[in-house]
Design an enzyme around this catalytic site. Structure first.
Site, PDB file in Angstrom:
ATOM      1  N   HIS A 201       0.827  -1.201   0.000  1.00  0.00           N
ATOM      2  CA  HIS A 201       0.000   0.000   0.000  1.00  0.00           C
ATOM      3  C   HIS A 201       0.864   1.254   0.000  1.00  0.00           C
ATOM      4  CE1 HIS A 201      -3.003   2.910   1.644  1.00  0.00           C
ATOM      5  NE2 HIS A 201      -3.744   2.266   0.764  1.00  0.00           N
TER       6      HIS A 201
ATOM      7  N   HIS B 108      -4.670   5.793  -5.714  1.00  0.00           N
ATOM      8  CA  HIS B 108      -5.783   6.560  -5.134  1.00  0.00           C
ATOM      9  C   HIS B 108      -6.179   7.688  -6.085  1.00  0.00           C
ATOM     10  CE1 HIS B 108      -3.677   4.595  -1.832  1.00  0.00           C
ATOM     11  NE2 HIS B 108      -4.884   4.398  -1.363  1.00  0.00           N
TER      12      HIS B 108
ATOM     13  N   HIS C 149      -7.803  -2.016  -4.486  1.00  0.00           N
ATOM     14  CA  HIS C 149      -8.032  -2.422  -3.098  1.00  0.00           C
ATOM     15  C   HIS C 149      -8.782  -3.750  -3.002  1.00  0.00           C
ATOM     16  CE1 HIS C 149      -6.724   1.737  -2.434  1.00  0.00           C
ATOM     17  NE2 HIS C 149      -6.401   1.364  -1.202  1.00  0.00           N
TER      18      HIS C 149
ATOM     19  N   HIS D 132     -14.684   7.194   2.758  1.00  0.00           N
ATOM     20  CA  HIS D 132     -13.470   6.375   2.949  1.00  0.00           C
ATOM     21  C   HIS D 132     -12.333   7.200   3.553  1.00  0.00           C
ATOM     22  CE1 HIS D 132      -9.439   5.740   1.138  1.00  0.00           C
ATOM     23  NE2 HIS D 132      -9.542   4.579   1.727  1.00  0.00           N
TER      24      HIS D 132
ATOM     25  N   HIS E 190     -10.324   7.151   7.419  1.00  0.00           N
ATOM     26  CA  HIS E 190      -8.863   7.184   7.615  1.00  0.00           C
ATOM     27  C   HIS E 190      -8.472   8.321   8.550  1.00  0.00           C
ATOM     28  CE1 HIS E 190      -6.983   4.138   5.105  1.00  0.00           C
ATOM     29  NE2 HIS E 190      -7.922   4.336   4.209  1.00  0.00           N
TER      30      HIS E 190
ATOM     31  N   PHE F 293      -1.623   7.513   4.028  1.00  0.00           N
ATOM     32  CA  PHE F 293      -1.576   6.308   3.198  1.00  0.00           C
ATOM     33  C   PHE F 293      -0.235   5.576   3.262  1.00  0.00           C
ATOM     34  CE2 PHE F 293      -5.088   8.263   0.412  1.00  0.00           C
ATOM     35  CZ  PHE F 293      -6.053   7.774   1.251  1.00  0.00           C
TER      36      PHE F 293
ATOM     37  N   HIS G  18     -11.426  -1.429   4.595  1.00  0.00           N
ATOM     38  CA  HIS G  18     -11.534  -1.591   3.141  1.00  0.00           C
ATOM     39  C   HIS G  18     -12.497  -2.695   2.731  1.00  0.00           C
ATOM     40  CE1 HIS G  18      -9.429   1.439   0.927  1.00  0.00           C
ATOM     41  NE2 HIS G  18      -8.786   1.648   2.068  1.00  0.00           N
TER      42      HIS G  18
HETATM   43 CU1  C2O Z   1      -5.406   2.854  -0.168  1.00  0.00          CU
HETATM   44 CU2  C2O Z   1      -7.991   3.425   2.337  1.00  0.00          CU
HETATM   45  O1  C2O Z   1      -6.570   3.611   1.186  1.00  0.00           O
END
Ligand code: C2O
Length: 544
Positions: free
Chosen positions: A124, A146, A155, A284, A288, A305, A318
């Protein structure tokens, strides 16, 4: 005839260079992302300039196994068992013991093993923080999964192999991840699942936000203060789900826009600026941000990230995003919706490690049907609450006359406006298209050329018909369009140029101003020390 000879040779030559130029252009403008050369790793960096300038370096380089990479095929990776992912807050003690054991074994593998927790987290980190330059592209442009249509398929593949590895480590091929049902505002999914809060277990992470520990409801978009009453937070959450999934009925609005070979997040022009979808930029990113630890420079682990997937809760987060992709596709009241069909979307290539530590090359298109990959989600009845959310309108007459009287400017399409600094809030009058809306299209607001330096978390919030909206304006009403939650990032990917789009027709109808020729759009920035600029605002019709 003799005389013609050199000329035709020259013609030939110029034709040749013309073709070369066309081929080069075609490569840059229309080709899918390719797997980078894994020997070309660069140390990914992340900087924070809020407070003391600081750059953190993350070595996210991936181990390269001695066996050559294989291509994915459904035959080779046949699913012997179905993987049924359930809500994390309903997990049994037996399951909790099992997942802890699996992560414990994963964490015990050496970092040189692609199946190790470290290598998994680095997948990631390296594909979002400048770990690898894109292959076949000059100018050292990083791979970035992203802010575009790559987000959902990348993902989904990531979880697919991660889950297979965990299952193989405990000898259970039916092992399944759980999903953090954060959109569930009725039966307890909207808190950090208790199973992840048990100190000293292998799925615990101490770098989390102390302000959103259970029983606090986790907000889905910025501007929600921690001390608000639960019903206020849950209404805002429902509206955030509604605006970023229900009314985002096109693939572009929901899952984001094009990312092709050569797309450059940091250096794009307004025309080419990548676009993340509502699921990504809104809810989303919100999770985070709220899960990351505000005591860390860059909101590690989840709030950045580069480090997000060092927290095992990432994979549960995710799984919910992945589940919502299916909900968006199949469970909306207006019928089935459709993914992108552009070949550069379908043929984008990614690389992962399988349960044998082998590198596997996969294509985005093979991830579009989750059941074909053996992934099933236990239906969450709580979805209905946000699918049917009915955001109340705060206003019922057009704010345009008052805005004109108080000198609110007109803003149109880029590049006529130059660069507009939003400050902490900015309002503009924007013209709507004059022609009748074609039946199969949506009315969409585009915020063009959003630019910022991602040194700290900042949110860009959009409202319609609410001049004077500010960072405390509630986001549970029909005037709210959505939030772009901008996660802090890295050296090379610090500079962000992006496009943001919101469906707006539903909002105008709810307010009752769908007959007006112009509307007031207001943008709010949550931090006064971060500069966010835009290049234009445009409202037009986009095809479903
Ligand atoms: Cu690759 Cu939730 O991020």
């Amino acid at each position: 005839m003799e005389v013609d000879h050199p000329t035709s040779k020259m013609r030939c030559l110029s034709f040749l260079s013309f073709f070369v130029a066309i081929t080069v252009l075609a490569r840059v403008q229309a080709a899918p992302l390719q797997i980078p050369d894994l020997t070309q790793c660069e140390i990914a960096s992340a900087s924070a300039a809020a407070g003391t300038p600081l750059t953190l370096y993350f070595n996210c380089c991936l181990p390269i196994p001695s066996t050559p990479m294989v291509d994915f095929s459904f035959d080779k990776y046949q699913t012997v068992q179905e993987h049924i992912r359930r809500p994390a807050h309903t997990a049994s003690e037996e399951y909790i013991a099992k997942i802890n054991k699996a992560y414990k074994l994963m964490k015990a593998l050496p970092d040189t093993d692609g199946r190790s927790f470290k290598a998994q987290a680095n997948l990631h980190c390296s594909f979002c923080n400048g770990g690898y330059p894109q292959k076949g592209i000059s100018g050292n442009i990083p791979v970035q999964v992203h802010f575009s249509w790559l987000f959902l398929p990348w993902h989904r593949w990531y979880l697919y192999f991660h889950e297979r590895i965990l299952g193989s480590l405990i000898g259970d091929p039916s092992f399944s991840l759980v999903y953090w049902n954060w959109d569930d505002q009725v039966s307890g999914g909207n808190k950090i699942p208790e199973m992840f809060t048990r100190v000293n277990t292998s799925i615990y992470d101490e770098k989390r936000n102390p302000n959103v520990q259970p029983p606090v409801v986790v907000p889905l978009a910025a501007t929600t203060a921690y001390n608000q009453s639960e019903s206020i937070v849950t209404n805002k959450n429902l509206n955030n789900m509604y605006q970023s999934i229900v009314t985002a009925s096109t693939a572009t609005l929901f899952m984001g826009g094009a990312f092709r070979a050569g797309t450059d997040l940091s250096n794009s022009t307004v025309i080419n600026a990548p676009l993340g979808g509502g699921i990504e930029n809104g809810v989303h990113n919100g999770i985070h941000y709220y899960t990351g630890d505000p005591r860390q420079e860059l909101l590690q682990n989840m709030g950045n990230f580069a480090t997000a997937s060092r927290d095992p809760i990432f994979y549960a987060h995710h799984s919910n995003v992945d589940r919502l992709w299916n909900v968006w596709r199949f469970d909306m009241p207006d019928g089935e919706r459709f993914d992108h069909t552009d070949p550069d979307f379908l043929n984008a290539e990614f690389v992962f490690y399988d349960e044998n530590g082998q590198l596997v090359r996969v294509l985005a298109k093979d991830a579009l049907d989750s059941q074909k990959l053996g992934i099933y989600y236990k239906k969450a009845t709580s979805d209905d609450l946000w699918i049917n959310y009915d955001p109340p309108a705060k206003t019922n007459v057009s704010a345009v006359p008052a805005a004109i009287a108080s000198g609110v400017p007109y803003v149109g399409e880029s590049p006529l406006n130059g660069t507009i600094n939003i400050g902490t809030n900015f309002s503009a009058i924007v013209k709507r298209p004059i022609e009748e809306k074609p039946s199969k299209s949506l009315e969409v607001l585009t915020i063009e050329g959003v630019q910022t330096v991602r040194d700290e978390f900042v949110a860009l919030i959009a409202f319609v018909n609410l001049p004077g909206a500010g960072s405390t304006t509630t986001t549970d009403s029909a005037e709210y369009l959505g939030t772009f939650n901008i996660i802090p990032a890295t050296g090379k990917n610090r500079n962000l140029v992006a496009t943001v789009k919101y469906e707006i027709g539903d909002n105008l109808k709810r307010i009752g101003i769908q007959k007006q020729e112009e509307v007031v759009i207001s943008l709010v920035v949550t931090k006064s020390n971060t500069t966010v600029t835009i290049e234009g605002l445009k409202i037009d019709y986009e095809d479903q």
